[in-house]
Design a protein around this motif. Sequence first.
Motif, PDB file in Angstrom:
ATOM      1  N   ILE A  26       0.839  -1.201   0.000  1.00 32.77           N
ATOM      2  CA  ILE A  26       0.000   0.000   0.000  1.00 32.77           C
ATOM      3  C   ILE A  26       0.873   1.251   0.000  1.00 32.77           C
ATOM      4  O   ILE A  26       0.612   2.206  -0.739  1.00 32.77           O
ATOM      5  N   GLY A  27       1.924   1.252   0.806  1.00 34.68           N
ATOM      6  CA  GLY A  27       2.832   2.394   0.848  1.00 34.68           C
ATOM      7  C   GLY A  27       3.507   2.647  -0.486  1.00 34.68           C
ATOM      8  O   GLY A  27       3.618   3.792  -0.933  1.00 34.68           O
ATOM      9  N   ILE A  28       3.950   1.587  -1.138  1.00 31.06           N
ATOM     10  CA  ILE A  28       4.602   1.738  -2.442  1.00 31.06           C
ATOM     11  C   ILE A  28       3.618   2.277  -3.468  1.00 31.06           C
ATOM     12  O   ILE A  28       3.958   3.165  -4.262  1.00 31.06           O
ATOM     13  N   ILE A  29       2.395   1.760  -3.458  1.00 29.39           N
ATOM     14  CA  ILE A  29       1.382   2.238  -4.410  1.00 29.39           C
ATOM     15  C   ILE A  29       1.087   3.722  -4.173  1.00 29.39           C
ATOM     16  O   ILE A  29       0.988   4.508  -5.124  1.00 29.39           O
ATOM     17  N   ILE A  30       0.950   4.126  -2.921  1.00 31.56           N
ATOM     18  CA  ILE A  30       0.683   5.535  -2.610  1.00 31.56           C
ATOM     19  C   ILE A  30       1.833   6.419  -3.086  1.00 31.56           C
ATOM     20  O   ILE A  30       1.614   7.493  -3.661  1.00 31.56           O
TER      21      ILE A  30
END
Length: 82
Positions: A26-30
């Motif tokens: 999720i962090g990478i996508i954000i």
Amino acid sequence: MLNDFWETAPPAYKYAVFGGMALTTIGIIIIVVGAVTSTPQLTFVGLPFIGVGLLAHMTSLGIRGRSVRKALKEAEKRSNGR
């Protein structure tokens, strides 16, 4: 008999591993979305997700190590009791 660790792993280990992977993803996508849309604030929002994901992975390593030590200790007691 040797078992695959994943088969005998405690549920807390599995939750920590999958939770860590999910939070990191999720962090990478954000961060990627923030970079593509040129929104610097969004890129900084993703960093805590990655940090918490990494902490979850480190926690899972501790859980796994404790489980392995416990299993080895029990195996040693069984072998000494014979």
